[in-house]
Design an enzyme around this catalytic site. Structure first.
Site, PDB file in Angstrom:
ATOM      1  N   GLU A 127      71.995   8.783 -74.491  1.00  0.00           N
ATOM      2  CA  GLU A 127      72.920   8.476 -73.385  1.00  0.00           C
ATOM      3  C   GLU A 127      73.666   7.157 -73.538  1.00  0.00           C
ATOM      4  OE1 GLU A 127      70.754   9.058 -69.725  1.00  0.00           O
ATOM      5  OE2 GLU A 127      69.958  10.972 -70.390  1.00  0.00           O
ATOM      6  N   ASN A 169      71.533  11.973 -78.549  1.00  0.00           N
ATOM      7  CA  ASN A 169      71.283  12.897 -77.442  1.00  0.00           C
ATOM      8  C   ASN A 169      72.024  12.438 -76.186  1.00  0.00           C
ATOM      9  OD1 ASN A 169      69.648  15.155 -76.345  1.00  0.00           O
ATOM     10  ND2 ASN A 169      68.569  13.575 -75.168  1.00  0.00           N
ATOM     11  N   HIS A 205      71.785  19.868 -68.678  1.00  0.00           N
ATOM     12  CA  HIS A 205      71.344  19.918 -67.281  1.00  0.00           C
ATOM     13  C   HIS A 205      72.502  20.548 -66.502  1.00  0.00           C
ATOM     14  CE1 HIS A 205      67.806  17.553 -68.075  1.00  0.00           C
ATOM     15  NE2 HIS A 205      68.526  16.595 -68.633  1.00  0.00           N
ATOM     16  N   GLU A 232      67.392  19.526 -73.248  1.00  0.00           N
ATOM     17  CA  GLU A 232      66.767  19.303 -71.924  1.00  0.00           C
ATOM     18  C   GLU A 232      67.239  20.344 -70.923  1.00  0.00           C
ATOM     19  OE1 GLU A 232      67.277  15.231 -70.610  1.00  0.00           O
ATOM     20  OE2 GLU A 232      66.925  14.432 -72.618  1.00  0.00           O
ATOM     21  N   ASP A 234      67.978  22.807 -68.142  1.00  0.00           N
ATOM     22  CA  ASP A 234      67.544  23.304 -66.831  1.00  0.00           C
ATOM     23  C   ASP A 234      68.809  23.681 -66.070  1.00  0.00           C
ATOM     24  OD1 ASP A 234      68.387  20.688 -66.129  1.00  0.00           O
ATOM     25  OD2 ASP A 234      66.362  19.988 -65.715  1.00  0.00           O
TER      26      ASP A 234
HETATM   27  O1  G3I Z   1      54.156   7.270 -63.591  1.00  0.00           O
HETATM   28  C1  G3I Z   1      54.707   6.517 -62.524  1.00  0.00           C
HETATM   29  C2  G3I Z   1      53.742   6.379 -61.406  1.00  0.00           C
HETATM   30  O2  G3I Z   1      52.633   5.645 -61.863  1.00  0.00           O
HETATM   31  C3  G3I Z   1      54.414   5.694 -60.233  1.00  0.00           C
HETATM   32  O3  G3I Z   1      53.540   5.621 -59.154  1.00  0.00           O
HETATM   33  C4  G3I Z   1      55.672   6.443 -59.832  1.00  0.00           C
HETATM   34  C5  G3I Z   1      56.424   5.752 -58.708  1.00  0.00           C
HETATM   35  O4  G3I Z   1      57.816   5.849 -58.881  1.00  0.00           O
HETATM   36  O5  G3I Z   1      56.500   6.516 -60.937  1.00  0.00           O
HETATM   37  C6  G3I Z   1      55.943   7.212 -62.030  1.00  0.00           C
HETATM   38  O6  G3I Z   1      56.867   7.195 -63.075  1.00  0.00           O
HETATM   39  C7  G3I Z   1      57.936   8.097 -62.942  1.00  0.00           C
HETATM   40  C8  G3I Z   1      57.978   8.959 -64.184  1.00  0.00           C
HETATM   41  O7  G3I Z   1      59.113   9.793 -64.147  1.00  0.00           O
HETATM   42  C9  G3I Z   1      56.748   9.840 -64.324  1.00  0.00           C
HETATM   43  O8  G3I Z   1      56.667  10.742 -63.255  1.00  0.00           O
HETATM   44  C10 G3I Z   1      59.216   7.307 -62.803  1.00  0.00           C
HETATM   45  O9  G3I Z   1      59.238   6.608 -61.577  1.00  0.00           O
HETATM   46  C11 G3I Z   1      60.398   8.222 -62.893  1.00  0.00           C
HETATM   47  O10 G3I Z   1      61.585   7.420 -62.958  1.00  0.00           O
HETATM   48  C12 G3I Z   1      60.324   9.067 -64.131  1.00  0.00           C
HETATM   49  O11 G3I Z   1      61.415   9.952 -64.130  1.00  0.00           O
HETATM   50  C13 G3I Z   1      61.754  10.494 -65.385  1.00  0.00           C
HETATM   51  C14 G3I Z   1      63.176  10.091 -65.744  1.00  0.00           C
HETATM   52  O12 G3I Z   1      63.573  10.728 -66.944  1.00  0.00           O
HETATM   53  C15 G3I Z   1      63.277   8.591 -65.944  1.00  0.00           C
HETATM   54  O13 G3I Z   1      64.577   8.201 -65.922  1.00  0.00           O
HETATM   55  C16 G3I Z   1      61.635  12.001 -65.323  1.00  0.00           C
HETATM   56  O14 G3I Z   1      60.255  12.345 -65.182  1.00  0.00           O
HETATM   57  C17 G3I Z   1      62.208  12.653 -66.569  1.00  0.00           C
HETATM   58  O15 G3I Z   1      62.272  14.043 -66.389  1.00  0.00           O
HETATM   59  C18 G3I Z   1      63.602  12.128 -66.812  1.00  0.00           C
HETATM   60  O16 G3I Z   1      64.084  12.703 -68.005  1.00  0.00           O
HETATM   61  C19 G3I Z   1      65.410  12.333 -68.377  1.00  0.00           C
HETATM   62  C20 G3I Z   1      65.439  12.263 -69.883  1.00  0.00           C
HETATM   63  O17 G3I Z   1      64.445  11.362 -70.346  1.00  0.00           O
HETATM   64  C21 G3I Z   1      66.820  11.847 -70.398  1.00  0.00           C
HETATM   65  N1  G3I Z   1      67.858  12.717 -69.863  1.00  0.00           N
HETATM   66  C22 G3I Z   1      67.866  12.875 -68.413  1.00  0.00           C
HETATM   67  C23 G3I Z   1      66.487  13.334 -67.915  1.00  0.00           C
HETATM   68  C24 G3I Z   1      66.498  13.535 -66.405  1.00  0.00           C
HETATM   69  O18 G3I Z   1      66.718  12.339 -65.734  1.00  0.00           O
END
Ligand code: G3I
Length: 300
Positions: A127, A169, A205, A232, A234
C-alpha cells in the site's frame, strides 16, 4: 476437485486464506482451513509491529505458530508484509530520515532471513501508492526517506531470501485506473532496471462485481513478466456468488495468475464486520459464494 485447494491445484493455481494465530486452537476453524486451503497468509502476525515491537528485538512466536501449522499440513506461506505505513511499531512511527531508513532495511533483512526458505512469496511493500487520480506515491514516513525506498527494500529482501518471490501489494488497483497505472509504471521501471520484483498482489476488497477490466488489468501486469496474485479477496453485496466466480474466471484466464487468497475463512473472521464477505458463514457452513467459487475453479 471437491475442495477449493484441490480444484485450484488441478488448474496449476493455489487457493489460500488469511489466518489468525489465535484461532488455530479452534477446531471448526482448523477443520475448514486444512480441508480447503493450500496457501496461508498471516493476517497480522508478520507485520512490523508484531515482529519488531521494540527496535532490534524480534518476536516471532505467533507467526512461527502459523508457519508450523502450514508445514504440518502441507500448506505454503505468503509473507505479509515487510514494510507498510500502517501497523508500524510506535518506535518507528516517531522516526525519520536515515535512522528510519536503516531501521526499515534492518527489519526487512532480519525478518526475511528468519523465514528464509519457508515463504513462497513476500509482500515486501504494502500500500505505498496514494488513492485518487494522481497515480503517485502515498505520503508516509517511509516515503519521506526517499523515493527509492521501495527498490532498496526489494533488493534487501532478495539478498536475505533469494528463494522467495517478492511482491508489491495494494488495494483499489483491481481495475485499470490512475492508482493501478502508477503501480504498473513502477513495476515496468523495476523490470527495465533489474530491480528484483517477481509478483504483484491485488488485494481485491470488493463491494460487488469486480471491475469490468479486472482481467485486462491482471493481464497488463502479467505482460510485464511478473506473476499476479489475488491476495486479500473478500466481497460484500447481493451478487457475491457471481462476483467470486468472476474473480476466479479472471485469474484462470491469465496464465501468470498464480492463485487466490481470501481474507479470512468464516464471515465472523472478517475485518469487514457485518458485511459477511467470505465463503463460509459464521457457523462454518459453505455459502452460495463457496459453491460458485468451487464451480468456477472446476470450470472448463
Ligand atoms: O490484538 C489486539 C488486541 O490485543 C487489542 O486488545 C485490540 C484492541 O484494538 O487490538 C488487537 O489488534 C487488532 C488486530 O487487528 C488483531 O485483531 C488491531 O487493533 C487491528 O487494527 C487489526 O486489524 C487488522 C488490520 O489489517 C490492521 O490495519 C485486521 O485484522 C486485518 O484484517 C487488516 O488487514 C489488512 C491487510 O493487512 C492489508 N490490506 C488491508 C487489510 C484490511 O484492512
Amino acid at each position: 476437485g471437491t475442495t477449493l485447494g484441490a480444484s485450484a491445484a488441478e488448474k496449476g493455481r493455489y487457493f489460500g486464506t488469511a489466518v489468525a494465530a489465535g484461532k488455530l486452537s479452534n477446531s471448526q476453524y482448523t477443520t475448514i482451513l486444512d480441508r480447503e486451503f493450500n496457501m496461508i497468509t498471516p493476517e497480522n502476525e508478520m507485520k512490523w509491529d508484531a515482529t519488531e515491537p521494540t527496535q532490534g528485538q524480534f518476536r516471532y512466536t505467533s507467526a512461527d505458530q502459523i508457519v508450523s501449522h502450514a508445514q504440518a499440513h502441507g500448506q505454503r506461506m505468503r509473507g505479509h508484509a515487510l514494510l507498510w505505513y500502517q501497523q508500524e511499531p510506535g518506535w518507528a512511527q516517531s522516526m525519520s530520515g536515515s535512522a528510519l531508513r536503516s531501521a526499515m532495511m534492518n527489519h526487512v533483512s532480519t525478518v526475511a532471513a528468519h523465514y528464509k526458505g519457508k515463504i513462497y512469496a513476500w509482500d515486501v511493500v504494502n500500500e505505498a501508492f496514494a488513492d485518487g487520480g494522481g497515480g503517485g506515491r502515498r505520503d508516509s514516513n517511509l516515503q519521506r526517506t526517499g523515493n527509492d525506498w521501495i527498490e532498496v527494500a526489494f533488493k534487501t529482501a532478495r539478498a536475505a531470501d533469494p528463494g522467495a518471490k517478492l511482491c508489491y501489494n495494494d488495494y483499489n488497483t483491481d481495475g485499470i485506473n490512475a492508482k493501478s497505472t502508477g503501480v504498473y509504471n513502477m513495476v515496468k521501471d523495476f523490470k527495465a532496471r533489474g530491480v528484483p520484483i517477481d509478483c504483484v498482489g491485488f488485494q481485491s476488497h470488493l463491494g460487488g462485481l469486480p471491475p469490468s477490466d479486472y482481467q485486462a488489468n491482471l493481464q497488463r501486469f502479467a505482460d510485464l513478466g511478473v506473476e499476479v496474485q489475488i491476495t486479500e479477496l473478500d466481497i460484500s453485496g447481493s451478487n457475491q456468488a457471481t462476483a467470486y466466480a468472476n474473480v476466479v474466471k479472471a485469474c484462470l484466464a491469465v496464465s501468470r495468475c498464480a492463485g487466490i487468497t481470501v481474507w479470512g475463512i468464516r464471515d465472523s473472521d472478517s475485518w469487514r464486520t457485518g458485511e459477511n464477505p467470505l465463503l463460509f458463514d459464521s457457523n462454518g457452513n459453505k455459502k452460495a459464494a463457496y459453491t460458485s467459487t468451487l464451480n468456477a475453479l472446476n470450470g472448463p
